[in-house]
Structures are given as C-alpha cells and as structure tokens.
Design an enzyme around this catalytic site. Structure first.
Site, PDB file in Angstrom:
ATOM      1  N   GLU B  67     -63.592  38.426 -42.786  1.00 29.16           N
ATOM      2  CA  GLU B  67     -65.033  38.559 -42.523  1.00 29.16           C
ATOM      3  C   GLU B  67     -65.850  37.498 -43.248  1.00 29.16           C
ATOM      4  O   GLU B  67     -66.880  37.043 -42.743  1.00 29.16           O
ATOM      5  CB  GLU B  67     -65.537  39.959 -42.909  1.00 29.16           C
ATOM      6  CG  GLU B  67     -65.115  41.053 -41.937  1.00 29.16           C
ATOM      7  CD  GLU B  67     -63.771  41.672 -42.298  1.00 29.16           C
ATOM      8  OE1 GLU B  67     -63.121  41.166 -43.245  1.00 29.16           O
ATOM      9  OE2 GLU B  67     -63.379  42.662 -41.649  1.00 29.16           O
ATOM     10  N   PHE B 129     -64.105  57.836 -44.792  1.00 28.07           N
ATOM     11  CA  PHE B 129     -63.195  56.691 -44.672  1.00 28.07           C
ATOM     12  C   PHE B 129     -63.984  55.432 -44.296  1.00 28.07           C
ATOM     13  O   PHE B 129     -64.764  55.437 -43.343  1.00 28.07           O
ATOM     14  CB  PHE B 129     -62.126  56.976 -43.610  1.00 28.07           C
ATOM     15  CG  PHE B 129     -61.183  55.807 -43.413  1.00 28.07           C
ATOM     16  CD1 PHE B 129     -60.384  55.356 -44.458  1.00 28.07           C
ATOM     17  CD2 PHE B 129     -61.107  55.156 -42.195  1.00 28.07           C
ATOM     18  CE1 PHE B 129     -59.526  54.283 -44.295  1.00 28.07           C
ATOM     19  CE2 PHE B 129     -60.255  54.073 -42.015  1.00 28.07           C
ATOM     20  CZ  PHE B 129     -59.461  53.638 -43.074  1.00 28.07           C
ATOM     21  N   GLN B 130     -63.766  54.387 -45.033  1.00 32.65           N
ATOM     22  CA  GLN B 130     -64.453  53.102 -44.833  1.00 32.65           C
ATOM     23  C   GLN B 130     -65.960  53.205 -44.882  1.00 32.65           C
ATOM     24  O   GLN B 130     -66.668  52.465 -44.209  1.00 32.65           O
ATOM     25  CB  GLN B 130     -63.971  52.423 -43.542  1.00 32.65           C
ATOM     26  CG  GLN B 130     -62.494  52.050 -43.642  1.00 32.65           C
ATOM     27  CD  GLN B 130     -62.042  51.094 -42.571  1.00 32.65           C
ATOM     28  OE1 GLN B 130     -62.567  51.110 -41.457  1.00 32.65           O
ATOM     29  NE2 GLN B 130     -61.058  50.259 -42.889  1.00 32.65           N
ATOM     30  N   LYS B 179     -71.886  54.621 -36.332  1.00 28.91           N
ATOM     31  CA  LYS B 179     -71.135  54.640 -35.083  1.00 28.91           C
ATOM     32  C   LYS B 179     -71.756  55.566 -34.034  1.00 28.91           C
ATOM     33  O   LYS B 179     -71.761  55.242 -32.847  1.00 28.91           O
ATOM     34  CB  LYS B 179     -69.682  55.056 -35.373  1.00 28.91           C
ATOM     35  CG  LYS B 179     -68.751  54.778 -34.200  1.00 28.91           C
ATOM     36  CD  LYS B 179     -67.293  54.944 -34.594  1.00 28.91           C
ATOM     37  CE  LYS B 179     -66.400  54.651 -33.390  1.00 28.91           C
ATOM     38  NZ  LYS B 179     -64.969  54.780 -33.731  1.00 28.91           N
ATOM     39  N   MET B 495     -63.292  19.791 -60.839  1.00 29.27           N
ATOM     40  CA  MET B 495     -64.587  19.976 -61.496  1.00 29.27           C
ATOM     41  C   MET B 495     -64.438  20.823 -62.755  1.00 29.27           C
ATOM     42  O   MET B 495     -65.106  20.582 -63.759  1.00 29.27           O
ATOM     43  CB  MET B 495     -65.580  20.616 -60.525  1.00 29.27           C
ATOM     44  CG  MET B 495     -67.015  20.560 -60.995  1.00 29.27           C
ATOM     45  SD  MET B 495     -67.546  18.872 -61.347  1.00 29.27           S
ATOM     46  CE  MET B 495     -68.406  18.451 -59.844  1.00 29.27           C
TER      47      MET B 495
HETATM   48  C1  TPP Z   1     -65.516  31.231 -55.229  1.00 27.97           C
HETATM   49  C2  TPP Z   1     -65.598  30.337 -56.400  1.00 27.97           C
HETATM   50  N1  TPP Z   1     -64.832  30.559 -57.490  1.00 27.97           N
HETATM   51  C3  TPP Z   1     -64.888  29.733 -58.565  1.00 27.97           C
HETATM   52  C4  TPP Z   1     -65.720  28.660 -58.566  1.00 27.97           C
HETATM   53  C5  TPP Z   1     -65.803  27.737 -59.781  1.00 27.97           C
HETATM   54  N2  TPP Z   1     -65.353  26.375 -59.424  1.00 27.97           N
HETATM   55  C6  TPP Z   1     -66.211  25.377 -59.120  1.00 27.97           C
HETATM   56  S1  TPP Z   1     -65.442  23.965 -58.695  1.00 27.97           S
HETATM   57  C7  TPP Z   1     -63.921  24.648 -58.929  1.00 27.97           C
HETATM   58  C8  TPP Z   1     -62.682  23.850 -58.705  1.00 27.97           C
HETATM   59  C9  TPP Z   1     -62.553  23.391 -57.309  1.00 27.97           C
HETATM   60  O1  TPP Z   1     -61.304  22.746 -57.171  1.00 27.97           O
HETATM   61  P1  TPP Z   1     -60.966  21.918 -55.865  1.00 27.97           P
HETATM   62  O2  TPP Z   1     -61.306  22.692 -54.676  1.00 27.97           O
HETATM   63  O3  TPP Z   1     -59.565  21.426 -55.969  1.00 27.97           O
HETATM   64  O4  TPP Z   1     -62.015  20.719 -55.938  1.00 27.97           O
HETATM   65  P2  TPP Z   1     -62.052  19.431 -56.912  1.00 27.97           P
HETATM   66  O5  TPP Z   1     -63.064  19.719 -57.961  1.00 27.97           O
HETATM   67  O6  TPP Z   1     -60.689  19.226 -57.465  1.00 27.97           O
HETATM   68  O7  TPP Z   1     -62.471  18.332 -56.005  1.00 27.97           O
HETATM   69  C10 TPP Z   1     -64.041  25.976 -59.344  1.00 27.97           C
HETATM   70  C11 TPP Z   1     -62.906  26.847 -59.683  1.00 27.97           C
HETATM   71  C12 TPP Z   1     -66.526  28.465 -57.417  1.00 27.97           C
HETATM   72  N3  TPP Z   1     -67.410  27.471 -57.326  1.00 27.97           N
HETATM   73  N4  TPP Z   1     -66.423  29.283 -56.352  1.00 27.97           N
END
Ligand code: TPP
Ligand code: MG
Lengths: 188, 596
Positions: B67, B129-130, B179, B495
């Site tokens: 979803e 449920f749900q 529903k 990052m």
């Molecule tokens: C749903 C979610 N969980 C955690 C984060 C924190 N976060 C930001 S960037 C990142 C790493 C992303 O890694 P990747 O997709 O390999 O991108 P890169 O920075 O290596 O280009 C994380 C864990 C986020 N932004 N979104």
C-alpha cells in the site's frame, strides 16, 4: 494579521529573527468557531499538543444547531510569535471558520463559572457565607456542615474567591474554563 | 484586526439525484472528478468498491505490491501532472501502510485523495478484525479526513475531499468508508458547487502588499529570488510568471529542492539549488543579498542553516498561499498571502506601472560570478572507478534531449541528482523533500509513468533505499510501465556514513550492508531487465542500453564507495560557512551535533 503592512521599526539591518528568548510570554483567550463535525475538537486539541502549544483552559459546545456551529474558547499562553502562529495554524484546520482574539478585542468579554464546596462550622461557616455574598456567589447546596457555592465572573476573580475559601474549609472545586463573547449587537 | 474570518459559503446546486450503492457512488464520483488512473490494493473492507471497478474502463486501476507503493505512486502521478492523485486501500493494515505516503504528501504539499475501507459501522470500536482508528491515526498527518457514516453524504464528501486536497496549499485527504456504507443504497450528487465554506484560501494578493513588495524590488541592489515547491504546485502559469518577472528585473534565482524546474537551469541567472547541499553561489547570494523574494518556499531548516545568521542584511518578501508559513521561522518585512501565479502576475503589472529605473545590478552579478568561479560542484574524476557525480552527469547528458522525468530515493544520490541533473521545466522532478522517505522513488516513478506512458521515467536510487520498495518493480512489469531504476550503488547508506564521518569520528555503526542482492538477478526474478556497470568507459553504452530497453530496467551502477556529497553547510552553520573540499571531522560544533 494584516498581510500588507511593512513592519515598522526596521533599521538598515531589518532581519527580525524569531529569537524566542527575549519575547515575553502572554496569556490569550481565543474563540474558535468551527463546523461541528466529528473529530473537530480532536483536530484543535491535536494541533496544540502536536506543535507544543499550551492550553490553560478549553470550553466547547454547539452554539447554533441549524448551522452546525460550535464555539471553542481556548485560553493559551505564548510569545507574540507563537500566538500569531497559533491563530494561523488554527485557520488551516479545514472545519475552522473563524478565530477571534478575545483578549485584544475591545469588546471581548470573558466569564467562567465555578462550583466551590466548603465544609466547616461556627465562625468559619459564617465568614464563608459573608465572603460568598461579596462575590455574589449563590448557595446551591447546604448541609449542617457544608455549602456549595456557584460563582461566575472573570477567572481571576474566581481564583481570588477560591483562595479566600481555602482557610475556611475548602473541600473541592469544579471550574468550567473560560467562556467568551463580544459586546454590542454584532455577531462574532 | 482581531477577527479572522474565512470567506463566505458558496451556494451549492445539486444535479438531479440518482440512486446507487455506496461503492458505485465512489466510482462515479472519481469518474466525475476526471480520475483516469488510480493506485490500490484490495482487501475485505474495500471489496464492494473493487467490485464496482470491475469491468469498467474509464478508470485504470494500477495494482501495487504494498500500500505504501500506492501512496507514493499517487504522489508521483500528482506531482508530474498537477492533478490530484488517488489511492484505494483496505482497512487496518492497508490503512496503516498508507501513513508514510500520507505524511510525505502533507510535508511536500501534494494533492492526494486516499480512500480506505473500514469495518462495518456497527463493529467500529469493537476491535474487529482489521479495524484501526484510521481517522484518528491520520488526523495529524492528513490535511483533512472523513469517516463516512451516512451513504447519502458519501458523494458530497467525495467531491469535497477533492476540493480540499487541491484548494490552497494542496495536501492529502483521507476518506474512511465502512463496508456497510459501500453496500448501502444512497443518492449520488454531482460535484457542481461543492466546496467547503470554512475553507476558502485567499488566492489574490492584497494591493498594498504588492505595492510594498514592488517598491522594495525596484530599489534593491542585491536582490535574489528564493523559490520553492509552491511555484510548482500553483501550476505551469506560476513558472511562466516567474520567468517573466525575472526577465523584467534581471534578478538571480535560486530554488529549494522541491522547486527545481520552475526556473530553467540553463538560464545565466540561475544559481542552482540552495541549502545544505546547495551551490556555493546560491548560499552566499542568500547570505549577502539586500532583498530576498521568497516565492512558495517555507524557510525549512535544510535551507536556512543557522537561523540567527540567516541572510542578516536583507529585507524579505514572502509570497505564500498558507498564511501560517509566513513569519513561522523567519520574520519577513512584506508578507503576501496569495497564490504564487496571482502574486507574481500582480508584481509584474505593478513594477511595469512604476516605470522606475531599476538600480544597476552589475556589481551584484559580478560578485555572484566570483562565487560561481569556485566551481563548487567540481569533483576529482577517475578512469578506474565510476564517480557518482559522473554517473549522474552522463545520465543527464544522454537523456536531457528526451521527455524525461526524474524521481529519487533519499540519500547522497538524491543530492547528486539535484546537483547534476538539470531541469528546464516544472513537474519533471519528483523527490521526497520534507519527510525524506527512502522508498519513495520507485513507486513514484510508477505513478509518473502511468501518467506519461511515452516518457522516459528514471528513479535515481541508492542501493539501500531501493530495497525499501523494491517489490514495485513487479507492479511496473504487470502494468507495462517501463520505468528505469538507476542505482548509484556505493554499498553504503552513504548519507548516514557521511554524517558518521563528520560527526561521530568515523565510527560507522550499522551503515554498511554486509549483504546486498544481486540486482541483475533480482531484476530478472521480478520480470525486468538487469544491467550492471562498474567501468567509467562502459557507462555511456550501458546507459544507452537502459534507455533503449522497452521494459522496466534495474541498473546496478557500481560507484566509488567513500565519496562524500559536497559542498555542504554543516548543521548549525551559516550559509557562508560551507564545506567545499574535504571533510576533516571538526566542522560541527557541540550545538550543531544535536541537530539533525
Ligand atoms: C524510511 C527512512 N529510513 C531511514 C532514513 C534515514 N536515511 C537517510 S539517507 C539514508 C541512507 C540511504 O542509503 P542509500 O539509499 O544507499 O543512498 P546513498 O546515501 O548511499 O546514496 C538513511 C538510512 C530515511 N531517510 N528514510
Ligand atoms: Mg548507498
């Protein structure tokens, strides 16, 4: 907020940073007119909790059944900047029709009702009745050893009344929170 | 003024009533609203609506795999078309899986209507449920929501939801439909005249505000336009008006991440994106300007950096349709509550009418040229390993002459995409800005491709992010949506790694994926085409292969693993304190460490 005015007092360096520390906290009463639809109170209260604003008191009831209008009166506190945000954020809520700053409106009236239970005998009982009279509080329940007073007025006046009752046997208090309306023949 | 009143109710005139089931009312309302594509996933509490969708062909339903994917796809659809996105999911887990995209759409002001099924009215509150309290859960993350308790209100609520989602500052609206309401018979009413009397945003600016703004604009000697996603949301006319006003004044333009494309990147007065990973010239110009004209942006912390050192010597004009955005973070001198296009149009008229000689901007432009000369996005290229910046540069070079739409995930790759892919038009760039949702890019690309079947749609991804919504490649295969996923695979949550290098003494706690899927095989398994490339001199040919492939592609682009995304304003620093070259680890003070 008028969106046309250039803020006065702008020196050559006119960045008004919102440093919250040097602004003093003010109390404000807001009347919020809303469509009385399910969840509207939760939206308003959720806004305050979600954004970290204070609620000192809150009253709500439907005031116009034909128009499904409810009136919420909220007493809040904050710096002028926060208070401006609160009003703007309230107006973003879809079923909020109007926000009235009662505190800064010349015609704003605020009233609260308190029920005050006082137990005691002898001198103290007489003194409690005497003070109640000064505050124009009504006796709505009496036993040999207790009274319940009904007092209305500005919140500060009620607080004063309650404080005076404390040494005279104050048992318990119930307050409505602030209600608001504006003077004169106009609506809202 | 003590009383703030919203505009007065508009009279509603209903078309002749027709009777049908609640489920049919939903489909009829969608049809009348002009919805041609929707995204969803069935379940017990929405089966009647799915039944009403069966066998009709005015609305194309894209079956996702999760979803959350439906929500981001609806966002991508909305962002690339300017129309309201629509998603349909079941109660309970279907609804809770939608919470992330709903929040994402709220943060980035994306118009979206989400229909959720709910347990029958008589079971609400029994932990059936749900069952979940969908309106309770989404109250703070949706612009507005409804629980429908009367089938005769359903049509009105449907139309009102579209109005609320698209009026003023756009956002997501949730309609929770039990529903039994879907089965019940009720009256259908048309959309004509249905608005929300308590919600009528101010679209036209006040004349005095425009006068004050035009006065400042015709006197400024170091002006800058700081534009945002609001210019895109307002529609193509706003981008046109921005270009017209810029041509009239010659002011330089920068934009937030969300606003890219509103002003053409090829224009000589374009400064590039501003903010934490923005350009040196944009950030320094913001810091040193004497007049800032903020158009549809909101002074986000990723943009302002240290707030008490933000553009200290400037007057500020702020155009926004949401009055609560004004004076929220930064005090401005001239607030203009209005739709961007209306305000920009009024400014053009006013400035022309003033017939004033504008101050000479030569000194300002040459100061900006000085900052530009630092070439802040330059990087050390390599002939052995693909630099991520080089990969995006090549991708841009090989796709810019086509009708290309770019989505991204979240991380370094997202910032490199913003820095090295250049946009000439609005609605071509879809990214999760406010919420920063990893997993956004692929489903968003599915939504974009559904709206633009002949366009080239590319998700610039990271290897970590893509795994969050990987399954949606299967959606793309099923619905013949030939999206391309271009993974800058650095094996790291780059990052996160960069921040650990910057802030935590190179203690790389849980930011390396010890085990990564073989993306080429994974692409095959899902029914797509896989490509791998790790040599700079093969990159162009591989990218061309991706473009030429008629179906969905997963491109595993192996890039330099330790590259940092620069330049950067470290958290807690000012616009004129950017890190340009190397990270030393001492850039962020104690206060900055506590920031995100
Ligand atoms: C749903 C979610 N969980 C955690 C984060 C924190 N976060 C930001 S960037 C990142 C790493 C992303 O890694 P990747 O997709 O390999 O991108 P890169 O920075 O290596 O280009 C994380 C864990 C986020 N932004 N979104
Ligand atoms: Mg990575």
């Amino acid at each position: 907020m008028s969106d046309a005015s250039t803020k006065p007092g702008a020196g050559p360096k006119s960045a008004y940073f919102l440093s919250h520390s040097d602004e003093s906290v003010e109390r404000r009463t807001l009347a919020v007119l809303v469509d009385n639809e399910p969840g509207v109170l939760a939206r308003v209260v959720g806004l305050f909790s979600g954004r970290g604003y204070n609620i000192d008191s809150l009253t709500v009831a439907e005031v116009d059944a034909s128009q499904h209008r409810s009136r919420i009166t909220i007493v809040t506190q904050g710096t002028p900047h926060i208070l401006e945000q609160i009003e703007a954020q309230l107006l973003r809520i879809v079923p909020v029709a109007e926000v009235i700053d009662i505190t800064n409106s010349k015609s704003g009236i605020e009233r609260e009702l308190a029920l005050v239970k006082v137990a005691g005998t002898g001198e103290k009982r007489v003194e409690a009745l005497r003070i109640a009279e000064i505050f124009r509080a009504r006796v709505i329940d009496t036993t040999n050893e207790s009274f319940i007073f009904e007092a209305t007025g500005a919140s500060e006046k009620l607080t004063q009344f309650i404080d005076l009752m404390r040494p005279l046997g104050l048992v318990e208090v119930s307050r409505t929170g602030v209600l608001s309306i504006q003077r004169g023949k106009e609506k809202g | 003024m003590n009383t703030r009143t919203k505009a007065k109710p508009a009279a509603s005139e209903d078309a002749a009533p027709r009777t049908m089931s609640g489920a049919q009312i939903v489909v009829e309302a969608l049809r009348e609203q002009g919805v041609s594509v929707m995204f969803g996933y069935p379940g017990g509490a929405v089966l009647p609506i799915y039944d009403a969708l069966y066998g009709q062909d005015t609305i194309r339903h894209i079956l996702v795999r999760h979803e959350q994917g439906a929500g981001h796809a609806a966002e991508g659809y909305a962002r690339s078309t300017g129309q309201c996105g629509v998603a349909l999911v079941t109660s309970g887990p279907g609804a809770t899986n939608m919470v992330t995209p709903i929040t994402d759409a709220l943060m980035d002001s994306i118009p979206m209507v989400v229909i959720t099924g709910q347990v029958p009215t008589h079971l609400i509150g029994t932990d059936a449920f749900q069952e979940c309290d969908t309106t309770g859960i989404t109250r703070s993350c949706a612009k507005h929501n409804y629980l429908v308790t009367d089938v005769n209100q359903l049509a009105r609520i449907m139309h009102e939801a579209f109005y609320v989602a698209t009026a003023g500052r756009p956002g997501p609206v949730v309609i929770d439909i039990p529903k039994d309401i879907q089965f019940a018979t009720g009256q259908y009413i048309g959309k004509a005249g249905i608005t929300k009397p308590t919600y009528v945003p101010q679209r036209t600016p006040k004349a005095e505000a425009i006068k004050a703004a035009a006065d400042l604009m015709t006197r400024a000697s170091r002006p800058i336009f700081y534009t945002g996603g609001g210019v895109i949301n307002s529609g193509p006319r706003a981008a046109e008006k921005l270009r017209e006003l810029q041509a009239l004044t010659g002011f330089p333009v920068t934009s937030t991440l969300m606003g890219l494309g509103a002003f053409p990147a090829s224009h000589p007065d374009w400064l590039g994106m501003l903010g934490m990973h923005g350009s040196f010239e944009a950030n320094n110009a913001m810091h040193d300007c004497d007049l800032m004209i903020c158009v549809g942006a909101r002074f986000d912390d990723r943009v302002t950096g240290r707030i008490d050192a933000f553009s200290p010597d400037s007057k500020k004009i702020h155009i926004d349709i949401d009055a609560s955005s004004i004076n929220k973070i930064v005090r401005v001198d001239v607030p203009v509550v209005a739709d961007c296009a209306e305000a920009l149009d009024a400014l053009i008229t006013e400035i022309k009418a003033l017939k004033r000689q504008l101050p000479d901007l030569t000194a300002w432009h040459s100061q900006i040229d000085g900052w530009r000369a630092r070439r802040c996005f330059s990087y050390k290229n390599s002939s052995d390993v693909i630099k991520p910046q080089y990969a995006v540069e090549r991708l841009y070079a090989l796709t810019k002459d086509r009708k290309t739409y770019i989505t991204t995930e979240v991380g370094q790759h997202q910032m490199w995409a913003a820095q090295f892919y250049h946009f000439e038009e609005p609605n071509r760039w879809m990214t999760s800005g406010g919420l920063g949702t990893m997993g956004y890019g692929l489903p968003a690309a599915v939504g974009v491709q559904a709206a633009h079947p002949d366009a080239l749609v590319i998700d610039i991804a990271g290897e970590a992010s893509i795994q969050m919504m990987m399954q949606e490649l299967s959606t793309a295969v099923q619905h013949k949506l030939p999206v391309k996923v271009f993974i800058l695979n650095n094996e790291w949550m780059g990052m996160v790694r960069q921040w650990q290098e910057l802030l935590h003494g190179e203690r790389y706690s849980h930011s390396y994926s010890e085990s990564l899927p073989d993306f080429v095989m994974l692409a095959k398994a899902l029914g797509g085409h896989g490509i791998r490339c790790d040599k700079p001199d093969e990159l162009d040919a591989r990218i061309q292969e991706m473009i030429d492939h008629p179906g969905p592609v997963l491109f595993d682009c192996r890039v330099e693993r330790a590259e940092n995304c620069l330049p950067m304003i470290p958290s807690g620093s000012a616009h004129n304190q950017m890190i340009l070259g190397e990270i030393t680890g001492n850039e962020i003070g104690e206060a900055g460490r506590r920031l995100v």
